[in-house]
Design a protein around this motif. Structure first.
Motif, PDB file in Angstrom:
ATOM      1  N   ASP A  89       0.841  -1.185   0.000  1.00  0.00           N
ATOM      2  CA  ASP A  89       0.000   0.000   0.000  1.00  0.00           C
ATOM      3  C   ASP A  89       0.885   1.249   0.000  1.00  0.00           C
ATOM      4  N   MET A  90       0.260   2.410  -0.022  1.00  0.00           N
ATOM      5  CA  MET A  90       0.981   3.668  -0.072  1.00  0.00           C
ATOM      6  C   MET A  90       0.447   4.603   1.002  1.00  0.00           C
ATOM      7  N   ILE A  91       1.365   5.306   1.698  1.00  0.00           N
ATOM      8  CA  ILE A  91       0.958   6.375   2.592  1.00  0.00           C
ATOM      9  C   ILE A  91       1.540   7.683   2.074  1.00  0.00           C
ATOM     10  N   ALA A  92       0.825   8.785   2.337  1.00  0.00           N
ATOM     11  CA  ALA A  92       1.253  10.091   1.854  1.00  0.00           C
ATOM     12  C   ALA A  92       0.897  11.143   2.891  1.00  0.00           C
ATOM     13  N   ARG A  93       1.818  12.068   3.119  1.00  0.00           N
ATOM     14  CA  ARG A  93       1.585  13.153   4.072  1.00  0.00           C
ATOM     15  C   ARG A  93       1.434  14.469   3.331  1.00  0.00           C
ATOM     16  N   ASP A  94       0.398  15.228   3.666  1.00  0.00           N
ATOM     17  CA  ASP A  94       0.204  16.518   3.013  1.00  0.00           C
ATOM     18  C   ASP A  94       0.830  17.648   3.835  1.00  0.00           C
ATOM     19  N   SER A  95       0.755  18.862   3.337  1.00  0.00           N
ATOM     20  CA  SER A  95       1.427  19.991   3.970  1.00  0.00           C
ATOM     21  C   SER A  95       0.819  20.365   5.319  1.00  0.00           C
ATOM     22  N   ALA A  96      -0.407  19.935   5.569  1.00  0.00           N
ATOM     23  CA  ALA A  96      -1.047  20.199   6.854  1.00  0.00           C
ATOM     24  C   ALA A  96      -0.681  19.163   7.910  1.00  0.00           C
ATOM     25  N   GLY A  97       0.058  18.118   7.500  1.00  0.00           N
ATOM     26  CA  GLY A  97       0.459  17.076   8.431  1.00  0.00           C
ATOM     27  C   GLY A  97      -0.495  15.903   8.495  1.00  0.00           C
ATOM     28  N   ALA A  98      -1.519  15.885   7.641  1.00  0.00           N
ATOM     29  CA  ALA A  98      -2.440  14.746   7.604  1.00  0.00           C
ATOM     30  C   ALA A  98      -1.789  13.580   6.863  1.00  0.00           C
ATOM     31  N   LEU A  99      -2.031  12.377   7.354  1.00  0.00           N
ATOM     32  CA  LEU A  99      -1.502  11.164   6.740  1.00  0.00           C
ATOM     33  C   LEU A  99      -2.635  10.414   6.058  1.00  0.00           C
ATOM     34  N   TRP A 100      -2.395  10.019   4.810  1.00  0.00           N
ATOM     35  CA  TRP A 100      -3.410   9.369   3.993  1.00  0.00           C
ATOM     36  C   TRP A 100      -2.921   8.002   3.559  1.00  0.00           C
ATOM     37  N   LEU A 101      -3.838   7.042   3.508  1.00  0.00           N
ATOM     38  CA  LEU A 101      -3.516   5.688   3.087  1.00  0.00           C
ATOM     39  C   LEU A 101      -4.205   5.377   1.766  1.00  0.00           C
ATOM     40  N   TYR A 102      -3.424   4.871   0.821  1.00  0.00           N
ATOM     41  CA  TYR A 102      -3.940   4.360  -0.442  1.00  0.00           C
ATOM     42  C   TYR A 102      -3.720   2.852  -0.446  1.00  0.00           C
ATOM     43  N   LEU A 103      -4.794   2.095  -0.534  1.00  0.00           N
ATOM     44  CA  LEU A 103      -4.679   0.639  -0.573  1.00  0.00           C
ATOM     45  C   LEU A 103      -4.285   0.180  -1.970  1.00  0.00           C
ATOM     46  N   GLY A 104      -3.389  -0.784  -2.020  1.00  0.00           N
ATOM     47  CA  GLY A 104      -2.911  -1.285  -3.302  1.00  0.00           C
ATOM     48  C   GLY A 104      -3.550  -2.594  -3.700  1.00  0.00           C
ATOM     49  N   TYR A 105      -3.714  -2.772  -5.005  1.00  0.00           N
ATOM     50  CA  TYR A 105      -4.276  -4.011  -5.540  1.00  0.00           C
ATOM     51  C   TYR A 105      -3.224  -5.066  -5.837  1.00  0.00           C
ATOM     52  N   GLY A 106      -1.964  -4.670  -5.899  1.00  0.00           N
ATOM     53  CA  GLY A 106      -0.923  -5.597  -6.301  1.00  0.00           C
ATOM     54  C   GLY A 106      -0.578  -5.485  -7.767  1.00  0.00           C
ATOM     55  N   ASN A 107      -1.194  -4.528  -8.455  1.00  0.00           N
ATOM     56  CA  ASN A 107      -0.891  -4.303  -9.872  1.00  0.00           C
ATOM     57  C   ASN A 107      -0.543  -2.839 -10.139  1.00  0.00           C
ATOM     58  N   GLY A 108      -0.254  -2.098  -9.087  1.00  0.00           N
ATOM     59  CA  GLY A 108       0.099  -0.694  -9.213  1.00  0.00           C
ATOM     60  C   GLY A 108      -1.053   0.258  -9.022  1.00  0.00           C
ATOM     61  N   LYS A 109      -2.280  -0.209  -9.192  1.00  0.00           N
ATOM     62  CA  LYS A 109      -3.453   0.638  -9.010  1.00  0.00           C
ATOM     63  C   LYS A 109      -3.762   0.787  -7.532  1.00  0.00           C
TER      64      LYS A 109
END
Length: 314
Positions: A171-191
């Motif tokens: 999966d992918m995590i990303a932090r924005d400029s406000a300090g919020a952390l977001w999770l993107y779940l991965g399918y195993g094919n890049g999507k």
């Protein structure tokens, strides 16, 4: 846009993989979807629903093999100096072979992440994002790349530590400029599915890193360093709604480093390791222990100097 000349038969990420992700980013138009909804509203909603309920390979419980390799994923190291890309191949004993120059044309690449989407213990897949905010992906299994979406320049940190959401895929995590952390779940094919907010206040950290299991429980973890130089461990839970438990102090004095990078199993002992670069340009390896109370052994210098030439490493 950067032109990838390709890798040189490393057995990890192939020439075709890098060429494919480059082609995907070069071909991106302004019609690409934004980061908060990289597949479009309807597609993202369907993706999230499918991820939670579908059988393998979209979602499945981690197998014993996946759990065993959670902290043992093998990675080489990419480094960008100005416009030039270099590859360091892991030597299997805790360091790297002399660098290979992969050519110029990388000034528009902001950073990248490796991934092991097929669960074979080798990171042969690649996400990269550019200064225009587009995220691209290509797999070592083929020569086709695609653009995941645009708008990724709203984030100042993007990381793929492995499986965080309870499925087999990274999966992918990303932090924005406000300090919020977001999770993107991965399918195993890049999507990726649409993002889910999993935390706030993460802007107290100036370094976030990790690949795989650091605590010995088979779940992917991360470490984060605060502005006082204290390193903290966030153990993975396997729950995509709350992927990390409360933090545990690892140690102080980490402010001497300007970069920390999770590199998987660099020393060949089956545990996930970390590298750190100090202000003099020296590179150190912190070998993993598999113990949450003390996840790293004492540091070992693996690069005498000169590593400050790189603006980022992944």
């Amino acid at each position: 846009m950067a032109k990838f000349s390709g890798l040189k038969g490393t057995g990890f990420i192939s020439r075709a993989t890098v060429a494919a992700i480059t082609a995907a980013l070069v071909g991106t138009t302004t019609g690409a979807m934004a980061a908060d909804n990289p597949q479009g509203a309807a597609e993202a909603a369907a993706a999230a629903k499918t991820y939670k309920s579908a059988p393998a390979p979209a979602r499945m419980a981690p197998s014993s093999t996946a759990s065993a390799s959670a902290g043992a994923e093998a990675r080489n190291l990419f480094a960008v100096s100005g416009d030039e890309l270099y590859l360091y191949i892991a030597n299997g004993s805790g360091g790297y072979l002399p660098r290979e120059d992969l050519g110029a044309g990388y000034s528009s690449i902001k950073n990248g992440q490796q991934a092991d989407n097929d669960g074979d213990g080798v990171a042969d897949d690649l996400w990269m994002w550019d200064t225009a905010g587009y995220l691209g992906y290509a797999s070592g299994e083929g020569d086709q790349g695609f653009t995941v979406g645009g708008g990724w320049n709203i984030y100042n940190k993007v990381l793929s530590p492995g499986n965080l959401g309870g499925a087999a895929a990274p999966d992918m995590i990303a932090r924005d400029s406000a300090g919020a952390l977001w999770l993107y779940l991965g399918y195993g094919n890049g999507k990726l599915t649409g993002r889910t907010k999993v935390g706030s206040g993460w802007n107290i950290y100036n370094q976030i890193a990790g690949v795989g299991d650091l605590s010995g429980d088979g779940k992917a973890d991360i470490v984060a360093r605060d502005t006082a130089g204290v390193l903290w461990l966030y153990k993975g839970t396997g729950d995509y709604k709350a992927p990390f438990s409360g933090r545990t102090k690892v140690g102080s004095g980490w402010g001497v480093y300007n970069t920390v990078v999770g590199v998987g199993d660099l020393d060949g002992d089956g545990r996930s390791d970390l590298i750190a670069r100090d202000s003099t340009g020296a590179l150190y390896r912190y070998s993993g222990t598999g113990n949450a109370a003390a996840p790293y052994k004492a540091r070992v210098k693996i690069g005498a100097g000169g590593w400050n030439t790189y603006r980022f490493m992944f």
